[in-house]
Design a protein around this motif. Sequence first.
Motif, PDB file in Angstrom:
ATOM      1  N   ARG A  54      16.916 -28.334  16.127  1.00 22.60           N
ATOM      2  CA  ARG A  54      18.316 -28.019  16.417  1.00 22.60           C
ATOM      3  C   ARG A  54      18.784 -28.515  17.775  1.00 22.60           C
ATOM      4  O   ARG A  54      19.965 -28.812  17.950  1.00 22.60           O
ATOM      5  CB  ARG A  54      18.534 -26.500  16.335  1.00 22.60           C
ATOM      6  CG  ARG A  54      18.183 -25.877  14.999  1.00 22.60           C
ATOM      7  CD  ARG A  54      18.940 -26.515  13.855  1.00 22.60           C
ATOM      8  NE  ARG A  54      18.615 -25.891  12.576  1.00 22.60           N
ATOM      9  CZ  ARG A  54      18.856 -26.448  11.397  1.00 22.60           C
ATOM     10  NH1 ARG A  54      19.427 -27.648  11.342  1.00 22.60           N
ATOM     11  NH2 ARG A  54      18.518 -25.829  10.279  1.00 22.60           N
ATOM     12  N   VAL A  55      17.898 -28.589  18.741  1.00 25.75           N
ATOM     13  CA  VAL A  55      18.299 -28.992  20.093  1.00 25.75           C
ATOM     14  C   VAL A  55      17.938 -30.443  20.361  1.00 25.75           C
ATOM     15  O   VAL A  55      18.763 -31.227  20.848  1.00 25.75           O
ATOM     16  CB  VAL A  55      17.652 -28.062  21.140  1.00 25.75           C
ATOM     17  CG1 VAL A  55      18.040 -28.492  22.554  1.00 25.75           C
ATOM     18  CG2 VAL A  55      18.068 -26.617  20.898  1.00 25.75           C
ATOM     19  N   GLY A 116      15.287 -14.685  24.328  1.00 23.70           N
ATOM     20  CA  GLY A 116      15.138 -13.664  23.300  1.00 23.70           C
ATOM     21  C   GLY A 116      16.266 -13.657  22.286  1.00 23.70           C
ATOM     22  O   GLY A 116      16.434 -12.679  21.551  1.00 23.70           O
ATOM     23  N   ARG A 117      17.052 -14.727  22.239  1.00 26.53           N
ATOM     24  CA  ARG A 117      18.190 -14.762  21.315  1.00 26.53           C
ATOM     25  C   ARG A 117      17.721 -14.934  19.868  1.00 26.53           C
ATOM     26  O   ARG A 117      16.696 -15.562  19.604  1.00 26.53           O
ATOM     27  CB  ARG A 117      19.146 -15.900  21.688  1.00 26.53           C
ATOM     28  CG  ARG A 117      19.897 -15.677  22.992  1.00 26.53           C
ATOM     29  CD  ARG A 117      20.872 -16.809  23.259  1.00 26.53           C
ATOM     30  NE  ARG A 117      20.162 -18.051  23.520  1.00 26.53           N
ATOM     31  CZ  ARG A 117      19.771 -18.428  24.735  1.00 26.53           C
ATOM     32  NH1 ARG A 117      20.006 -17.651  25.778  1.00 26.53           N
ATOM     33  NH2 ARG A 117      19.146 -19.580  24.894  1.00 26.53           N
ATOM     34  N   SER A 118      18.504 -14.396  18.940  1.00 25.98           N
ATOM     35  CA  SER A 118      18.229 -14.523  17.514  1.00 25.98           C
ATOM     36  C   SER A 118      19.007 -15.702  16.943  1.00 25.98           C
ATOM     37  O   SER A 118      20.132 -15.984  17.363  1.00 25.98           O
ATOM     38  CB  SER A 118      18.613 -13.234  16.775  1.00 25.98           C
ATOM     39  OG  SER A 118      17.887 -12.142  17.270  1.00 25.98           O
ATOM     40  N   TYR A 119      18.403 -16.384  15.985  1.00 30.18           N
ATOM     41  CA  TYR A 119      19.036 -17.537  15.345  1.00 30.18           C
ATOM     42  C   TYR A 119      18.933 -17.382  13.833  1.00 30.18           C
ATOM     43  O   TYR A 119      17.920 -16.920  13.304  1.00 30.18           O
ATOM     44  CB  TYR A 119      18.364 -18.841  15.776  1.00 30.18           C
ATOM     45  CG  TYR A 119      18.434 -19.115  17.261  1.00 30.18           C
ATOM     46  CD1 TYR A 119      19.604 -19.562  17.864  1.00 30.18           C
ATOM     47  CD2 TYR A 119      17.317 -18.904  18.072  1.00 30.18           C
ATOM     48  CE1 TYR A 119      19.670 -19.809  19.227  1.00 30.18           C
ATOM     49  CE2 TYR A 119      17.368 -19.155  19.430  1.00 30.18           C
ATOM     50  CZ  TYR A 119      18.545 -19.600  20.007  1.00 30.18           C
ATOM     51  OH  TYR A 119      18.606 -19.835  21.351  1.00 30.18           O
ATOM     52  N   VAL A 120      19.996 -17.777  13.167  1.00 32.92           N
ATOM     53  CA  VAL A 120      20.029 -17.705  11.704  1.00 32.92           C
ATOM     54  C   VAL A 120      19.944 -19.089  11.078  1.00 32.92           C
ATOM     55  O   VAL A 120      20.041 -19.224   9.851  1.00 32.92           O
ATOM     56  CB  VAL A 120      21.316 -16.999  11.227  1.00 32.92           C
ATOM     57  CG1 VAL A 120      21.323 -15.553  11.689  1.00 32.92           C
ATOM     58  CG2 VAL A 120      22.562 -17.725  11.727  1.00 32.92           C
ATOM     59  N   ASP A 121      19.802 -20.130  11.898  1.00 32.11           N
ATOM     60  CA  ASP A 121      19.772 -21.500  11.393  1.00 32.11           C
ATOM     61  C   ASP A 121      18.398 -22.135  11.572  1.00 32.11           C
ATOM     62  O   ASP A 121      18.287 -23.315  11.915  1.00 32.11           O
ATOM     63  CB  ASP A 121      20.840 -22.347  12.091  1.00 32.11           C
ATOM     64  CG  ASP A 121      20.656 -22.392  13.604  1.00 32.11           C
ATOM     65  OD1 ASP A 121      19.948 -21.516  14.141  1.00 32.11           O
ATOM     66  OD2 ASP A 121      21.222 -23.302  14.243  1.00 32.11           O
ATOM     67  N   ALA A 122      17.354 -21.344  11.365  1.00 30.84           N
ATOM     68  CA  ALA A 122      16.006 -21.891  11.471  1.00 30.84           C
ATOM     69  C   ALA A 122      15.814 -22.973  10.414  1.00 30.84           C
ATOM     70  O   ALA A 122      16.188 -22.797   9.250  1.00 30.84           O
ATOM     71  CB  ALA A 122      14.966 -20.790  11.286  1.00 30.84           C
ATOM     72  N   VAL A 203       2.173 -21.911  10.547  1.00 26.51           N
ATOM     73  CA  VAL A 203       2.717 -22.161   9.207  1.00 26.51           C
ATOM     74  C   VAL A 203       3.514 -20.955   8.723  1.00 26.51           C
ATOM     75  O   VAL A 203       4.629 -21.092   8.197  1.00 26.51           O
ATOM     76  CB  VAL A 203       1.585 -22.505   8.221  1.00 26.51           C
ATOM     77  CG1 VAL A 203       2.125 -22.574   6.795  1.00 26.51           C
ATOM     78  CG2 VAL A 203       0.939 -23.831   8.605  1.00 26.51           C
ATOM     79  N   ALA A 204       2.954 -19.754   8.892  1.00 29.87           N
ATOM     80  CA  ALA A 204       3.656 -18.545   8.456  1.00 29.87           C
ATOM     81  C   ALA A 204       4.974 -18.370   9.207  1.00 29.87           C
ATOM     82  O   ALA A 204       6.009 -18.031   8.608  1.00 29.87           O
ATOM     83  CB  ALA A 204       2.759 -17.322   8.659  1.00 29.87           C
ATOM     84  N   GLY A 205       4.974 -18.601  10.522  1.00 32.68           N
ATOM     85  CA  GLY A 205       6.205 -18.446  11.290  1.00 32.68           C
ATOM     86  C   GLY A 205       7.260 -19.451  10.896  1.00 32.68           C
ATOM     87  O   GLY A 205       8.438 -19.101  10.738  1.00 32.68           O
ATOM     88  N   VAL A 206       6.872 -20.704  10.707  1.00 34.96           N
ATOM     89  CA  VAL A 206       7.834 -21.742  10.348  1.00 34.96           C
ATOM     90  C   VAL A 206       8.397 -21.509   8.948  1.00 34.96           C
ATOM     91  O   VAL A 206       9.594 -21.758   8.692  1.00 34.96           O
ATOM     92  CB  VAL A 206       7.160 -23.131  10.455  1.00 34.96           C
ATOM     93  CG1 VAL A 206       8.037 -24.208   9.831  1.00 34.96           C
ATOM     94  CG2 VAL A 206       6.878 -23.453  11.913  1.00 34.96           C
ATOM     95  N   HIS A 213      15.811 -13.900   9.725  1.00 33.47           N
ATOM     96  CA  HIS A 213      16.375 -14.554  10.898  1.00 33.47           C
ATOM     97  C   HIS A 213      15.345 -14.624  12.019  1.00 33.47           C
ATOM     98  O   HIS A 213      14.447 -13.792  12.113  1.00 33.47           O
ATOM     99  CB  HIS A 213      17.641 -13.837  11.362  1.00 33.47           C
ATOM    100  CG  HIS A 213      17.413 -12.450  11.874  1.00 33.47           C
ATOM    101  ND1 HIS A 213      17.255 -11.360  11.051  1.00 33.47           N
ATOM    102  CD2 HIS A 213      17.305 -11.981  13.139  1.00 33.47           C
ATOM    103  CE1 HIS A 213      17.060 -10.272  11.777  1.00 33.47           C
ATOM    104  NE2 HIS A 213      17.081 -10.615  13.050  1.00 33.47           N
ATOM    105  N   LEU A 214      15.499 -15.617  12.854  1.00 30.28           N
ATOM    106  CA  LEU A 214      14.548 -15.875  13.933  1.00 30.28           C
ATOM    107  C   LEU A 214      14.844 -14.932  15.093  1.00 30.28           C
ATOM    108  O   LEU A 214      15.803 -15.112  15.844  1.00 30.28           O
ATOM    109  CB  LEU A 214      14.663 -17.337  14.370  1.00 30.28           C
ATOM    110  CG  LEU A 214      13.618 -17.868  15.354  1.00 30.28           C
ATOM    111  CD1 LEU A 214      12.221 -17.664  14.831  1.00 30.28           C
ATOM    112  CD2 LEU A 214      13.876 -19.348  15.635  1.00 30.28           C
TER     113      LEU A 214
END
Length: 647
Positions: A54-55, A116-122, A203-206, A213-214
């Motif tokens: 994303r960045v 510590g921000r949350s993201y919904v576009d992982a 792998v589990a995290g990705v 949400h992240l």
Amino acid sequence: MFYAGLALNGLAIGCVAALAAVGLLATYRVTGVFDIAFGSTAVFCAYVMWQCVRVWRMPVGVAALLVLGIVAPGGGLLLERLVYRPLRRSGASGLLVATLGVLVLQLGVVFLVWGGRSYVDAPSLLPAGSVRLTGSLSLSYATIVELCVVALVAVLLTVLLRATRVGLMVRAVVDDRDLASALVPADRLAAGGWAFGSFLAGVAGVLWAPIYHLDPYSLTLTVLETMGVAVLARLTSLPAAVLAALAIGIAQTELTAVHPAARWQGLVDAFHTNLFVLVLFAALMVVPRLGIRDSGSIGGGLHRVGARRTSNPGLVSRLPLGALSLVLALPLFFDPADLRASLAVPALAVVFVSLVVATGYAGQISLGQAGYAGLGALFMAKLAGAGVPWLVALFLGPLLVVPLGWLTGAVFVNKGIAIHRRGLYLALTTFATAAVVARFVFAQPVFVGGLVIARPPGFTDDHWFYVLELACLLLALFLVRSLHTGPMGRALVALRDSEAAAVSAGIDVRRMKVFVFACAAGLAGLGGALTTSAAQAFNPTDFDPVQGLVWFAAVAVWGVDSALGAVVGAAALVAVDVGTVAGVSGLLIGVGAVLLGRFPGGIGAAARRGGDWLARPAELLAERPVARRLSPAGRAVAARARERRAS
């Protein structure tokens, strides 16, 4: 009723849970250490994946190769080389505490880098689209890929560990590392185990970040809840773990078809979104025995070993107490903004003191104090809202938590499960208890909705409320001192040092453990009630189970057997959080917890050892001038006098 379409959707969740459980089991089977930091490793890798895509605008495939091929296994190798291998070689225990320190450290990095921000576009790693099976049933390509990966990993690991020479070497290293090191490359096997476990965590995290949400705490807890699958497999069977994960994933999606009355819909939703945490709690209660190598795996490094009390208590005991009292009184002279931030110190200190009672004095690892603290805050708010005088509610709410702590201990005693064992089993059980309370009480509007928390007349001013908090802290310290001195204190120390010796001395170990859990629960409830009253709002994130892990690590770093160290640790934690950016406190606590195996007892024990070192020259100087003022003849007379006294 069974819905085939929902079951197919549940396979996606079950596959990721299976990968996480296989990673936990693989690390444990190869290294003999249960990796509590598995969840934070998954979260860290998910954030790095988000940063790359994303960045930095990397293609998803390139980012996946970077994260899963370099960052995840490389991080495991780095931790094994810098943290776990030195602890093994030095003979220090506390490897499980070190993994807890790594968890706090990695979360600190996430907060420091990403705020510590949350993201919904992982970004999603798996392909889109689906294949039609029959009629209206279809199976996504992502689920097919996940099933193939899970089956391949489970089969290969099972064959590798059971039917090859490598598996034989792994079992030899885990059973007796010192003896096996002369015949097999123990360090390289352990490094491979940590690298592979970190890879599967990544792998589990990705894979899970696009589904949930992240978020640092939420996703960490979600991954850690898959420990229930590993417990169901008794930490030994990889196929059993895979099958259990797939079954739970299917059951979780099947629950979405249940639609009760609107008032209870939120609770039913909690069941089908948090089924894994229920399985973790139930598995710890039901599974009779686990193959846990528990001796010294968590308690080591927490307590002082062979520490000598100084002969000058005024130098190392009274001076810190007086200085601490002065420091705690300083916020009364702060400006309103700084005083408002300081209100968190006494409340958090009371919670930390409860950990000293449970772990420092009795040796019972409790990772669930956040749940008791939140219940104390919730009971206090409910009582005050029902018309009970606020001061009465402030103390009655925590008292209502005491029976729950007693009941938790009593159930464990009767079942002969967690409280009969020390270390990992008890740690997992208390953590599961906090997770269940957080998911099914604190996160439910039916329980926490509509709470109005206001201070009564006379304590609306922050200065007077801070004075009340200090009074509650002094009361907690007085109660803890009463527990620590006299016959009760000696019984607790005997329980902590050796349960077998305590039993032979006539101590009722089970009753003592239940009593300790009840006292610790009440103190934690008081700290939670003060936290909520200071903020004048009930915030469920203040009592997140992962936050409880951070609290435990902080108390361990400052000295888990020191009530004053717990108070200093609470003040330092709040000061760092307020005075720096988010994540710095996690970094400091994580580094301290990682080093705990090399410096037993934490900062408090180091200060006591420093006081002993300073007191020794003072004692020598007090004796030497007398000898120097004597003439040679006088020294001879003194020597003859000593000889006559000796004879």
